[in-house]
Design a protein around this motif. Sequence first.
Motif, PDB file in Angstrom:
ATOM      1  N   ILE A 100     -30.987 -13.419 113.139  1.00 28.41           N
ATOM      2  CA  ILE A 100     -30.614 -12.018 113.299  1.00 28.41           C
ATOM      3  C   ILE A 100     -30.873 -11.626 114.741  1.00 28.41           C
ATOM      4  O   ILE A 100     -31.962 -11.855 115.265  1.00 28.41           O
ATOM      5  CB  ILE A 100     -31.426 -11.133 112.335  1.00 28.41           C
ATOM      6  CG1 ILE A 100     -30.978 -11.435 110.896  1.00 28.41           C
ATOM      7  CG2 ILE A 100     -31.237  -9.654 112.678  1.00 28.41           C
ATOM      8  CD1 ILE A 100     -31.498 -10.487 109.869  1.00 28.41           C
ATOM      9  N   CYS A 101     -29.863 -11.104 115.411  1.00 29.34           N
ATOM     10  CA  CYS A 101     -30.021 -10.709 116.808  1.00 29.34           C
ATOM     11  C   CYS A 101     -31.113  -9.646 116.897  1.00 29.34           C
ATOM     12  O   CYS A 101     -31.106  -8.680 116.150  1.00 29.34           O
ATOM     13  CB  CYS A 101     -28.705 -10.169 117.362  1.00 29.34           C
ATOM     14  SG  CYS A 101     -28.893  -9.378 118.967  1.00 29.34           S
ATOM     15  N   TRP A 102     -32.048  -9.847 117.823  1.00 34.08           N
ATOM     16  CA  TRP A 102     -33.161  -8.908 117.987  1.00 34.08           C
ATOM     17  C   TRP A 102     -32.662  -7.532 118.429  1.00 34.08           C
ATOM     18  O   TRP A 102     -33.342  -6.542 118.220  1.00 34.08           O
ATOM     19  CB  TRP A 102     -34.175  -9.433 119.005  1.00 34.08           C
ATOM     20  CG  TRP A 102     -33.570  -9.711 120.365  1.00 34.08           C
ATOM     21  CD1 TRP A 102     -33.005 -10.875 120.781  1.00 34.08           C
ATOM     22  CD2 TRP A 102     -33.449  -8.801 121.451  1.00 34.08           C
ATOM     23  NE1 TRP A 102     -32.528 -10.759 122.063  1.00 34.08           N
ATOM     24  CE2 TRP A 102     -32.798  -9.493 122.501  1.00 34.08           C
ATOM     25  CE3 TRP A 102     -33.820  -7.477 121.666  1.00 34.08           C
ATOM     26  CZ2 TRP A 102     -32.513  -8.899 123.727  1.00 34.08           C
ATOM     27  CZ3 TRP A 102     -33.544  -6.886 122.889  1.00 34.08           C
ATOM     28  CH2 TRP A 102     -32.889  -7.590 123.907  1.00 34.08           C
ATOM     29  N   ASN A 103     -31.480  -7.496 118.999  1.00 35.27           N
ATOM     30  CA  ASN A 103     -31.005  -6.229 119.530  1.00 35.27           C
ATOM     31  C   ASN A 103     -30.073  -5.490 118.568  1.00 35.27           C
ATOM     32  O   ASN A 103     -30.323  -4.346 118.219  1.00 35.27           O
ATOM     33  CB  ASN A 103     -30.298  -6.470 120.864  1.00 35.27           C
ATOM     34  CG  ASN A 103     -29.837  -5.184 121.499  1.00 35.27           C
ATOM     35  OD1 ASN A 103     -30.640  -4.293 121.747  1.00 35.27           O
ATOM     36  ND2 ASN A 103     -28.532  -5.076 121.727  1.00 35.27           N
ATOM     37  N   CYS A 104     -29.008  -6.177 118.095  1.00 32.50           N
ATOM     38  CA  CYS A 104     -28.015  -5.457 117.307  1.00 32.50           C
ATOM     39  C   CYS A 104     -28.106  -5.746 115.811  1.00 32.50           C
ATOM     40  O   CYS A 104     -27.355  -5.180 115.024  1.00 32.50           O
ATOM     41  CB  CYS A 104     -26.607  -5.765 117.819  1.00 32.50           C
ATOM     42  SG  CYS A 104     -26.083  -7.450 117.455  1.00 32.50           S
ATOM     43  N   GLN A 105     -29.018  -6.653 115.446  1.00 37.31           N
ATOM     44  CA  GLN A 105     -29.284  -6.971 114.033  1.00 37.31           C
ATOM     45  C   GLN A 105     -28.138  -7.694 113.333  1.00 37.31           C
ATOM     46  O   GLN A 105     -28.181  -7.894 112.128  1.00 37.31           O
ATOM     47  CB  GLN A 105     -29.661  -5.703 113.232  1.00 37.31           C
ATOM     48  CG  GLN A 105     -30.859  -4.943 113.765  1.00 37.31           C
ATOM     49  CD  GLN A 105     -32.178  -5.643 113.500  1.00 37.31           C
ATOM     50  OE1 GLN A 105     -32.424  -6.077 112.385  1.00 37.31           O
ATOM     51  NE2 GLN A 105     -33.002  -5.783 114.508  1.00 37.31           N
TER      52      GLN A 105
ATOM     53  N   SER B 147     -22.205 -10.755 119.404  1.00 38.00           N
ATOM     54  CA  SER B 147     -21.827  -9.381 119.109  1.00 38.00           C
ATOM     55  C   SER B 147     -22.189  -8.419 120.245  1.00 38.00           C
ATOM     56  O   SER B 147     -21.355  -7.655 120.713  1.00 38.00           O
ATOM     57  CB  SER B 147     -22.501  -8.950 117.808  1.00 38.00           C
ATOM     58  OG  SER B 147     -22.323  -7.587 117.592  1.00 38.00           O
ATOM     59  N   CYS B 148     -23.458  -8.452 120.710  1.00 39.02           N
ATOM     60  CA  CYS B 148     -23.864  -7.476 121.733  1.00 39.02           C
ATOM     61  C   CYS B 148     -24.119  -8.118 123.102  1.00 39.02           C
ATOM     62  O   CYS B 148     -24.431  -7.429 124.063  1.00 39.02           O
ATOM     63  CB  CYS B 148     -25.101  -6.704 121.278  1.00 39.02           C
ATOM     64  SG  CYS B 148     -26.599  -7.704 121.303  1.00 39.02           S
ATOM     65  N   HIS B 149     -24.011  -9.448 123.193  1.00 38.76           N
ATOM     66  CA  HIS B 149     -24.133 -10.197 124.448  1.00 38.76           C
ATOM     67  C   HIS B 149     -25.519 -10.238 125.057  1.00 38.76           C
ATOM     68  O   HIS B 149     -25.683 -10.680 126.187  1.00 38.76           O
ATOM     69  CB  HIS B 149     -23.119  -9.696 125.498  1.00 38.76           C
ATOM     70  CG  HIS B 149     -21.728  -9.700 124.977  1.00 38.76           C
ATOM     71  ND1 HIS B 149     -21.069 -10.854 124.647  1.00 38.76           N
ATOM     72  CD2 HIS B 149     -20.898  -8.679 124.668  1.00 38.76           C
ATOM     73  CE1 HIS B 149     -19.867 -10.546 124.168  1.00 38.76           C
ATOM     74  NE2 HIS B 149     -19.746  -9.235 124.167  1.00 38.76           N
TER      75      HIS B 149
HETATM   76 ZN   LIG Z   1     -26.665  -8.768 119.291  1.00 35.97          ZN
END
Ligand SMILES: [Zn+2]
Lengths: 584, 214
Positions: free
Chosen positions: B19-24, B35-37
């Motif tokens: 799971i991306c730490w930023n955009c989940q 997704s959010c780079h």
């Molecule tokens: Zn992300």
Amino acid sequence: MLLQICEPGTTPTPHETDDNIAVGIDLGTTHTVASIMMNGRPVVLRWGHQSLIPSAVRLFENGDVAVGEDALKPNDGKLVLSIKRSMTNSTAPEATFTVGHVKWSAVTITAQILKFVKNEIESVLGRAIHQAVITVPAYFDDAARTATKQAAQIAGIHVLRLLNEPTAAAVAYGMNMHSQNAFAIYDLGGGTFDVSILKPSEGVLRVLSTAGDTQLGGDDFDKALIKLIEHKHNTTLPSTPQVKLWARDLKQQLTHKKTIPYEIDLNDTKIHGDLSVEEFDAAIKPLVDKTLTIVDQAMRDTKLTKDQLDSVILVGGSTRVPAIIKAVEAHFSKSPLSYLNPDEVVAMGAGIQAGALTHGANTVLLDVIPISLGLETMGGIVEKIIHRNTSIPTTQSQTFTTFVDGQTALTIHVVQGEREMVNDCRSLAKFTLRNIPPKPAGTAKITVTFQVDADGLLTVTAEEETTSTKQSVEVNPTFGLNEEEMIAHLESAMKHAQSDMRKRLLEEAKVESKRLIQALEKALSLDSCLLDAATLSQLQNATADLKTSLDTQDIDTIKPLCENLERLSHSFAEKRIAHAIRQS
Amino acid sequence: MAAVNLSMSNQSKAATRIICWNCQEIVCQFGNCSSCHKLLPQPQEIDPFTLLGVEPSIDVDFETLEKNYLKLIHQFHPDQFITKSQTEKTIAQSYSAQINNAYKALKCPFSSSKLLFSMVFGQALDDIPDPAPVLLEIFELNEKRMYLTSIIQAQNFVHEIETKIDTAVGEYDAAITQKDQLKAAHFLKTFLYLFKLHQDVQQNLLNPSFDQAT
Ligand SMILES: [Zn+2]
């Protein structure tokens, strides 16, 4: 004092916010030079026609301070020259002075130079400067790097990167070089000597090896010259800054004259005579030879031969001495390059790198750790953990065990140096890992991890396997200022900058919190069905608390709530992953 | 862009989903979030050969190693993340340390061949005692080396070692294919010893003090 840039009236890329602008500062032993990128070129800042700010500080009884040319004017108070040479041992007695009621150290004196330079830069650019790339000798150890960073912090400068001086010079020359072959930088400054071998390829400017001596530079040539004159007249000259400056001036005259007359007033007599370049060359020969031995060591570490080098570049004011140029040429069998001003080239490279870090760059600098790092083991023997010339960043771990049955504590002694015995190395830090569960000798497993960042700064952590007793030190609090002293200085020297810093931390915490809330809300909208009611409401409450806290503008309230929510959301994330894997 | 493609193909096998730490978003764990780079934390357990995209072999392809290493370090060096978030800075620091360490491990035949051995057999080479035939061969060569009196003799000795190295490498590769751990250990130890001896003797050949001994 009027500060002027080459192209009056131009400011660096208008409409930029302060955060996007950064300068390069070459904090030299004798001079400090600053540069900034303008229209894609590095521009060295100038005072009228001068780009060099003397790294001189005069401390007055009433606590006042004068820096630069003003410090050199004959005056009362105490004149401090070449403070950089004390940075490798910044708490040593010779590096601390009490003048009036103020206790000064190498760090706080250096901070005065940086503060002065910062003000001068700001007045010419007409804007505030918060960020800089500051250069340090490649051979600076961890303590000296930490001390430099602390000095900058006291002066209100955020250090984007500590850049090694020869690497900075390579960057400045690299702008005009398109070779893929290795080259050498021979950097002899006022107080320090470095040599680095670099190789550019695939968009990476890689340092292959570096070697040096932080106590060898133009200052030592001045001392040799004073000794020579003392010997000629069978007398002793007083060791004052004035005599030092007098000798420096004679040395500079000898770079373009065969023989020079000299005279100096002592208390009762006046001595005078003539000094030839041959006499001077003979006096400095041992020093020149020492630099060449260091060059050979750096070459050995690269496993390259001298004829595999494309070029040799001379950097640092002391490379103007003709004997140096001749010696380097003979040693490498090629005539060295010095077409960029050797006094300004390091600052230029720092300016280029400051621009690259804030605006992006095509070339990445890959530097090395100059001196091996290790730990004391039984019998005072050093176990090297990271060897010199290892590319940074790097992380290395080593497992140790207990020595006595039931041992519950272990002292970790971190040292830096190439020698086998602890006493011959530089002690960086000592700390004790406690609460090790009592076990038979040799069965506990303690993992010590050395982490070196891109500034060449070391963090050491020690961890006991079974209990995960974890302790870390940021090397090196013992040799620079401790935290308390640091805060005291921050409060007295720069109240504004400190509140700026708190503001910045608050902003960062708020951004981080908002990001977390937003991300969590999104995850909840997708997968809240994976949670039981109690966990869901716990998450929702924690989110609500954090949201409310954002209005308090108080970092001490926001931070723990944010960390709490982060912890709670972690197990949710694990559930989501598990779910996603089952689905696929 | 090429760097991403190169690394993606090397690493896609090893990349797990996180799971991306930023955009989940749930994304593949390599490089930046699709997704959010933002920069994602990189898998720590990945072996140096896979990380640097070189064939696991006792005879590492240095050209590929060098090229891939520099591409990765260019992409992930902390200097590229100075203006980014603290999380990304921390990830870049630890990932570029991992890349530097992997390169260091593969650059030297000693560490790379030992690493390969432990990857194949799940046991460290140093934990296996030196087999007697290896020791015997070492003693013989050491003795021979002591009686070298001329450059010609030394050069012939170097050729002899080089032939032995080729044989050892061939036998080692065969042992790896056959998954014969003892045989592999034997020839790897032989190889490492011969390699060291080769280096030492060549160093002596370059050293003018050898001339005076003749
Ligand atoms: Zn992300």
